[in-house]
Write a protein that holds these residues in place. Structure first.
Motif, mmCIF file in Angstrom:
data_model
loop_
_atom_site.group_PDB
_atom_site.id
_atom_site.type_symbol
_atom_site.label_atom_id
_atom_site.label_comp_id
_atom_site.label_asym_id
_atom_site.label_seq_id
_atom_site.Cartn_x
_atom_site.Cartn_y
_atom_site.Cartn_z
ATOM 1 N N VAL A 1 0.856 -1.179 0.000
ATOM 2 C CA VAL A 1 0.000 0.000 0.000
ATOM 3 C C VAL A 1 0.892 1.228 0.000
ATOM 4 O O VAL A 1 1.927 1.259 0.669
ATOM 5 N N ARG A 2 0.496 2.237 -0.784
ATOM 6 C CA ARG A 2 1.299 3.446 -0.851
ATOM 7 C C ARG A 2 0.656 4.533 -0.022
ATOM 8 O O ARG A 2 -0.517 4.844 -0.182
ATOM 9 N N GLU A 3 1.445 5.080 0.868
ATOM 10 C CA GLU A 3 0.970 6.209 1.663
ATOM 11 C C GLU A 3 1.968 7.317 1.465
ATOM 12 O O GLU A 3 3.085 7.252 1.966
ATOM 13 N N GLY A 4 1.580 8.355 0.721
ATOM 14 C CA GLY A 4 2.519 9.420 0.394
ATOM 15 C C GLY A 4 3.625 8.846 -0.473
ATOM 16 O O GLY A 4 3.357 8.259 -1.519
ATOM 17 N N ASP A 5 4.858 8.956 0.018
ATOM 18 C CA ASP A 5 5.967 8.419 -0.761
ATOM 19 C C ASP A 5 6.398 7.059 -0.243
ATOM 20 O O ASP A 5 7.303 6.436 -0.779
ATOM 21 N N GLU A 6 5.745 6.629 0.822
ATOM 22 C CA GLU A 6 6.188 5.379 1.422
ATOM 23 C C GLU A 6 5.312 4.216 1.012
ATOM 24 O O GLU A 6 4.128 4.367 0.774
ATOM 25 N N GLU A 7 5.937 3.058 0.953
ATOM 26 C CA GLU A 7 5.208 1.845 0.619
ATOM 27 C C GLU A 7 5.314 0.892 1.786
ATOM 28 O O GLU A 7 6.391 0.724 2.337
ATOM 29 N N ARG A 8 4.220 0.280 2.180
ATOM 30 C CA ARG A 8 4.351 -0.754 3.199
ATOM 31 C C ARG A 8 3.366 -1.868 2.911
ATOM 32 O O ARG A 8 2.334 -1.660 2.261
ATOM 33 N N SER A 9 3.688 -3.058 3.389
ATOM 34 C CA SER A 9 2.755 -4.153 3.126
ATOM 35 C C SER A 9 1.695 -4.185 4.196
ATOM 36 O O SER A 9 1.953 -3.914 5.365
ATOM 37 N N LEU A 10 0.515 -4.547 3.750
ATOM 38 C CA LEU A 10 -0.611 -4.599 4.657
ATOM 39 C C LEU A 10 -1.333 -5.907 4.367
ATOM 40 O O LEU A 10 -1.491 -6.290 3.209
ATOM 41 N N SER A 11 -1.770 -6.593 5.407
ATOM 42 C CA SER A 11 -2.433 -7.868 5.148
ATOM 43 C C SER A 11 -3.756 -7.606 4.437
ATOM 44 O O SER A 11 -4.417 -6.605 4.657
ATOM 45 N N ALA A 12 -4.105 -8.535 3.558
ATOM 46 C CA ALA A 12 -5.197 -8.293 2.625
ATOM 47 C C ALA A 12 -6.522 -8.010 3.320
ATOM 48 O O ALA A 12 -7.328 -7.233 2.818
ATOM 49 N N ASN A 13 -6.761 -8.626 4.481
ATOM 50 C CA ASN A 13 -8.056 -8.386 5.103
ATOM 51 C C ASN A 13 -8.132 -7.031 5.796
ATOM 52 O O ASN A 13 -9.147 -6.686 6.379
ATOM 53 N N LYS A 14 -7.038 -6.260 5.723
ATOM 54 C CA LYS A 14 -7.091 -4.919 6.296
ATOM 55 C C LYS A 14 -7.177 -3.853 5.224
ATOM 56 O O LYS A 14 -7.171 -2.658 5.521
ATOM 57 N N LEU A 15 -7.209 -4.261 3.967
ATOM 58 C CA LEU A 15 -7.305 -3.289 2.883
ATOM 59 C C LEU A 15 -8.682 -2.639 2.910
ATOM 60 O O LEU A 15 -9.696 -3.309 3.067
ATOM 61 N N GLU A 16 -8.685 -1.313 2.758
ATOM 62 C CA GLU A 16 -9.947 -0.580 2.797
ATOM 63 C C GLU A 16 -10.103 0.197 1.497
ATOM 64 O O GLU A 16 -9.116 0.566 0.867
ATOM 65 N N PRO A 17 -11.347 0.470 1.098
ATOM 66 C CA PRO A 17 -11.568 1.307 -0.081
ATOM 67 C C PRO A 17 -10.844 2.644 0.091
ATOM 68 O O PRO A 17 -10.798 3.191 1.197
ATOM 69 N N GLY A 18 -10.296 3.157 -0.992
ATOM 70 C CA GLY A 18 -9.608 4.434 -0.933
ATOM 71 C C GLY A 18 -8.102 4.298 -0.844
ATOM 72 O O GLY A 18 -7.375 5.247 -1.098
ATOM 73 N N MET A 19 -7.618 3.120 -0.488
ATOM 74 C CA MET A 19 -6.176 2.932 -0.388
ATOM 75 C C MET A 19 -5.557 2.789 -1.770
ATOM 76 O O MET A 19 -6.195 2.327 -2.704
ATOM 77 N N THR A 20 -4.291 3.178 -1.866
ATOM 78 C CA THR A 20 -3.578 3.040 -3.131
ATOM 79 C C THR A 20 -2.664 1.830 -3.050
ATOM 80 O O THR A 20 -1.855 1.716 -2.134
ATOM 81 N N VAL A 21 -2.842 0.935 -4.016
ATOM 82 C CA VAL A 21 -2.089 -0.309 -3.981
ATOM 83 C C VAL A 21 -1.133 -0.348 -5.167
ATOM 84 O O VAL A 21 -1.496 0.045 -6.276
ATOM 85 N N VAL A 22 0.091 -0.800 -4.908
ATOM 86 C CA VAL A 22 1.082 -0.919 -5.972
ATOM 87 C C VAL A 22 1.172 -2.383 -6.396
ATOM 88 O O VAL A 22 1.314 -3.266 -5.550
ATOM 89 N N LEU A 23 1.050 -2.638 -7.691
ATOM 90 C CA LEU A 23 1.124 -4.008 -8.190
ATOM 91 C C LEU A 23 2.306 -4.150 -9.126
ATOM 92 O O LEU A 23 2.462 -3.376 -10.051
ATOM 93 N N ARG A 24 3.128 -5.179 -8.876
ATOM 94 C CA ARG A 24 4.253 -5.443 -9.764
ATOM 95 C C ARG A 24 3.918 -6.600 -10.677
ATOM 96 O O ARG A 24 2.871 -7.224 -10.555
ATOM 97 N N HIS A 25 4.842 -6.873 -11.565
ATOM 98 C CA HIS A 25 4.611 -7.955 -12.525
ATOM 99 C C HIS A 25 4.255 -9.265 -11.818
ATOM 100 O O HIS A 25 4.939 -9.679 -10.889
ATOM 101 N N GLY A 26 3.177 -9.873 -12.243
ATOM 102 C CA GLY A 26 2.812 -11.173 -11.706
ATOM 103 C C GLY A 26 1.972 -11.124 -10.447
ATOM 104 O O GLY A 26 1.576 -12.156 -9.933
ATOM 105 N N GLU A 27 1.677 -9.916 -9.962
ATOM 106 C CA GLU A 27 0.892 -9.846 -8.725
ATOM 107 C C GLU A 27 -0.597 -9.753 -9.032
ATOM 108 O O GLU A 27 -1.007 -9.276 -10.072
ATOM 109 N N LEU A 28 -1.363 -10.196 -8.058
ATOM 110 C CA LEU A 28 -2.810 -10.249 -8.236
ATOM 111 C C LEU A 28 -3.473 -8.963 -7.768
ATOM 112 O O LEU A 28 -3.053 -8.373 -6.781
ATOM 113 N N VAL A 29 -4.518 -8.569 -8.483
ATOM 114 C CA VAL A 29 -5.332 -7.455 -8.033
ATOM 115 C C VAL A 29 -6.090 -7.936 -6.797
ATOM 116 O O VAL A 29 -6.877 -8.868 -6.889
ATOM 117 N N PRO A 30 -5.853 -7.341 -5.613
ATOM 118 C CA PRO A 30 -6.427 -7.906 -4.392
ATOM 119 C C PRO A 30 -7.912 -7.616 -4.208
ATOM 120 O O PRO A 30 -8.637 -8.384 -3.608
#
Lengths: 55, 843
Positions: free
Chosen positions: B325-354
């Protein structure tokens, strides 16, 4: 005839001992995986030579 | 060894095939070396280096083909394991320093794996011990968190080729962490065996007629009391599952197979108690203990499986455990069940749209084949909606979420009614169907015996009545399904077809309609049928082309690359140095190799690049990819979905015997091709959404068909669940498979037409076993109704019938499997011959 009773009790206690041993074995997970140990016993612990030393 | 070929030597370079020292597969190029060892990729070389440095090269001696190829594999990201709450949910135990964790390692496959994984402590001093459970493909590790973190541990495993598979469903709260192993059956079996042996010994004086003056009456009563105590234990501990299940079903007005069993158990127990307490006899307690012992052995045999596959996975096993998840300039991992609408997610090659969301930036090329069944990746533009479950191919993208994971389009499929229904209630199983008639017949016979004897002799009437209940106990009936089907399940598993339980085999025997999914099931997801149109390519041109397409991760590039690899002898194809490589999303590739300009891409792409020099080539059906060399078009590739090998023969065998249908999420482009394969009577449907597939299966069932569905992706999940038998065809049985009744190894697909007759004939074997059981019952009843069933007769007749049914079931199903599939060598897990045996039956 009392000796018979005594012997029966003795054999029963012995058998009970085996039953408890079986329970212990099940409880400690010895029946959960009956494949891996059969391979593990064939694997040695010795340290093989390093590849570049061998050449 | 082979030196790096010069430019002149390349044409005639007939080099011996290079084999990777780690994974044993052929090397595409020869420039990755260490000493005199060659490697197919940097990943394999790295593993070899790690093992060599730590004196672990014995790994390669223990089993051939020990190493797992790392070619084309992306190193897994385990950053999320640093998150405290994910770490906490994954650890089995921790006291802050010493921690226990277990990982699922799908790559585990041989004795070498066991050895290496149990020697992990040599790789890091933070690891105290590691234990492998091979059938479950799990390793339990005790480690010191002050020396190695959970993330480092996972990365260490990944770096030696065993990337742990961690899924959303692995996250467990504290109370869910209790071990799931059910060991009660072992305890029940142990008690039953113990009691059976002892009661039989104690009953010997009775069998031999040593009563009366020879034996002290005190002794007799003593032994009787002992017998009662032991049998009470066996009835209410070992037999309680039977009694409970019969009672639960009876309360709902049903009779299942446990009902006559319970009736028999209680009749035996009650009659014996009465006889002993009234001093009229010794009872049948030995038969009682023997009966329960055999029943439990049958249950154990039925449950015993040599494979661990998950048949009940839902979307939670498919989705990644975390997203960045991207917050400002920082990226951190967040467990999938904590993802909320409005968050910005970074996807790299081969990753699934959560979760469902909107594309913010980047070039999105989303592969939905697993989710919708469309075989082509879809190009998405900024502002487009992205659905959960798609896989990003190519560059990194960013998206804003609009929904939570649990509310996404894909997960809403799991709210369908098909998923609520309990599989069990759909049909009554054979044994339970028979149980109804069986119980009623037994009660009728017992009643008739009672009515016949009652006017003559009260004691005899009671005696005969209970004897009928005892002897008619359906022990043999209850044993024939576990042993016949249980053995057949194992026979099928040896041939790459894994069934969830014995009931599936029963359902399979009644199948009348077969529904196929197209993408991933009948056609391969990755490989394509590639044809080159134009002047045939020389080896040099092929190497140039390979160098270019090898740079790209686009499925089409990969398909051409694998075609090039297949077209030439192993070891000949290699990647050279490339300059000025560019990939234009949705267009094509360009680059300079050995001073020559290469372009590969769509017609439109080449037209823009080459301008007027581009001559129109006629395009056939299917996808066309053009190839130009130094500005001249050399020709074009046509790509078609590659059919599974032997498909034509399989369909020919099934045609006419079953109602065949094909459902595809794809467009109608390939209709003609499949019409030829399936024949005129089959139903072919294209552009099917997951819900359409489900509805189609329901429609067939409403027409009275018993449906077997063969699918693979999440898009088939609903239809698979709705079908009477849902089978997943998997290239790798360790990968994610949706909920199903069976999983079939795709390499053994050609055996599929024989599986259905196998199931049908198995059912006949069970019927034959029932006839045998009936014979025993007639003999037994002839004793019982005459009130002549002595404990000795019961003690001989009942085990004899059980044992003969067991032997009949196992031997006959063995013979049947051999007759239908031919003789097969026994496979063991670590057998070095395993692969060779597999190759042999692998056409």
């Amino acid at each position: 005839m009392l000796i018979m009773l005594f012997l029966i009790m003795l054999s029963l206690i012995l058998a009970l001992g085996f039953l408890l041993a079986f329970f212990w074995a099940v409880r400690t997970g010895q029946f959960d995986d009956d494949y891996t140990p059969s391979v593990r016993i064939l694997l040695d612990d010795d340290q093989p030579k390093r590849d570049n030393q061998k050449d | 060894m082979v030196s790096k070929p010069t430019k002149e030597g390349k044409e005639k370079a007939i080099t011996e095939p290079l084999v990777c020292a780690h994974c044993g597969e052929s090397c595409p190029s020869d420039d990755i070396t260490l000493g005199d060892k060659h490697f197919c990729c940097q990943g394999c070389k790295m593993v070899y280096e790690i093992l060599n440095e730590n004196d672990l090269c014995r790994y390669y001696e223990l089993d051939e083909k020990a190493g797992v190829s790392l070619r084309g594999r992306r190193l897994e990201q385990y950053g999320y394991l640093d998150e405290p709450d994910i770490r906490e949910q994954l650890l089995d135990f921790t006291d802050g320093q010493r921690s226990d964790v277990h990982f699922y390692l799908p790559q585990m496959h041989c004795a070498s794996c066991i050895w290496l994984l149990e020697n992990l402590y040599r790789l890091s001093e933070g690891i105290r011990r590691s234990t492998v459970n091979f059938p479950r493909k799990e390793v339990s590790i005790t480690f010191d968190e002050s020396k190695i973190s959970l993330r480092q541990l996972a990365e260490l495993l990944a770096s030696i080729g065993y990337a742990p598979l961690i899924q959303l469903s692995d996250l467990k709260s504290e109370e869910e962490k209790r071990p799931v192993v059910d060991r009660r059956l072992y305890f029940q079996l142990g008690v039953a065996g113990f009691v059976f042996g002892n009661v039989m010994l104690l009953s010997f004086p009775e069998y031999l007629g040593l009563s009366g003056e020879l034996v002290n009456p005190l002794f007799v009563s003593w032994v009787s009391w002992l017998n009662i105590a032991l049998s009470t234990l066996v009835v209410f501990y070992s037999g309680r599952d039977y009694l409970r299940s019969a009672w639960v079903e009876l309360k709902q007005g049903h009779l299942n197979i446990d009902a006559p069993i319970s009736l028999g158990i209680l009749a035996l127990y009650g009659r014996s108690l009465y006889e002993i307490l009234s001093h009229t006899g010794a009872g049948y307690l030995d038969s009682l203990a023997g009966l329960l012992f055999f029943l439990l052995v049958g249950k154990w045999f039925q449950q015993r499986t040599y494979y661990r596959l998950s048949f009940d996975r839902d979307y939670r096993s498919y989705f990644p455990i975390a997203a960045s998840v991207r917050e400002g300039d920082e990226e951190r991992s967040l467990s999938a069940n904590k993802l909320e609408p409005g968050m910005t997610v970074v996807l790299r090659h081969g990753e699934l749209v959560p979760a469902d969301g909107i594309l913010l930036k980047g070039e999105a090329l989303i592969d939905y084949s697993f989710v919708t069944g469309e075989s082509e990746p879809v190009r998405k533009y900024t502002g487009d909606k992205l659905y959960a479950g798609g896989r990003q191919i190519g560059s990194t993208i960013e998206m804003t979420l609009t929904k939570k994971v649990s509310q996404s389009y894909l997960t809403s499929l799991w709210n369908e009614s098909a998923f609520d229904k309990k599989q069990q209630s759909k049909t009554k199983f054979l044994a339970d169907r028979i149980a109804t008639y069986f119980t009623l017949t037994v009660l009728l016979l017992a009643g008739a015996t009672l009515v016949y004897w009652l006017p003559r002799d009260l004691a005899l009437a009671f005696n005969a009545f209970t004897a009928v209940l005892i002897v008619a106990c359906p022990c043999a009936v209850a044993l024939s399904v576990p042993f016949t089907f249980g053995n057949s399940l194992r026979k099928l598993a040896q041939r790459g077809f894994f069934l969830k339980n014995v009931h599936v085999l029963e359902q399979m025997s009644e199948i009348t309609a077969i529904v196929f999914d197209k993408t991933g099931t009948l056609t391969s997801r990755e490989e394509a049928e590639v044809h080159f149109h134009g002047q045939p390519l020389s080896l040099e041109e092929k190497i140039l082309l390979y160098t270019l397409v090898n740079q790209s991760v686009h499925p089409v590039s990969k398909q051409i690359a694998s075609w090039l690899l297949r077209a030439e002898e192993p070891g000949k194809m290699k990647a050279l140095k490339i300059q000025q490589f560019r990939e234009l999303t949705g267009m094509g590739l360009e680059g300079m190799v050995s001073g020559r300009q290469l372009h590969v891409g769509s017609q439109a792409f080449l037209r823009t690049v080459l301008g007027a020099q581009f001559a129109e080539g006629e395009s056939e059906e299917g996808k066309s990819v053009y190839f130009s060399l130094d500005g001249h078009v050399r020709g074009y590739f046509s790509l078609n979905n590659r059919l599974r090998p032997h498909l034509e023969g399989i369909l020919r065998k099934l045609k006419g015997r079953y109602a065949l249908s094909l459902l595809s999420g794809d467009n109608e482009r390939e209709r003609v091709r499949f019409e030829q394969l399936f024949g005129a009577e089959a139903t072919l449907r294209f552009r099917q959404k997951p819900k359409d597939k489900l509805a189609f299966v329901q429609k067939l069932q409403a027409e009275g068909h018993k449906v077997l569905m063969l699918g693979d992706g999440l898009n088939d999940a609903g239809a698979l669940k709705q079908s009477d038998v849902g089978v997943v065809l998997a290239d790798d049985t360790n990968n994610f498979t949706p909920a199903s009744d069976g999983i079939m190894d795709a390499r053994l697909f050609s055996l599929f037409p024989d599986f259905l007759p196998f199931a049908r004939n198995n059912l006949r074997l069970v019927y034959a076993a029932y006839l045998l059981a009936l014979l025993y019952n007639i003999i037994g009843l002839s004793f019982a109704m005459r009130a002549a069933l002595t404990p000795v007769v019961a003690a001989i007749l009942m085990p004899a019938s059980s044992v003969s049914i067991v032997l009949f079931g196992v031997f006959s199903s063995n013979l049947l499997a051999r007759h239908l599939f031919g003789r097969m060598e026994k496979q063991r897990f670590a057998d070095p011959q395993k692969r060779r045996v597999k190759d042999r039956i692998d056409f």
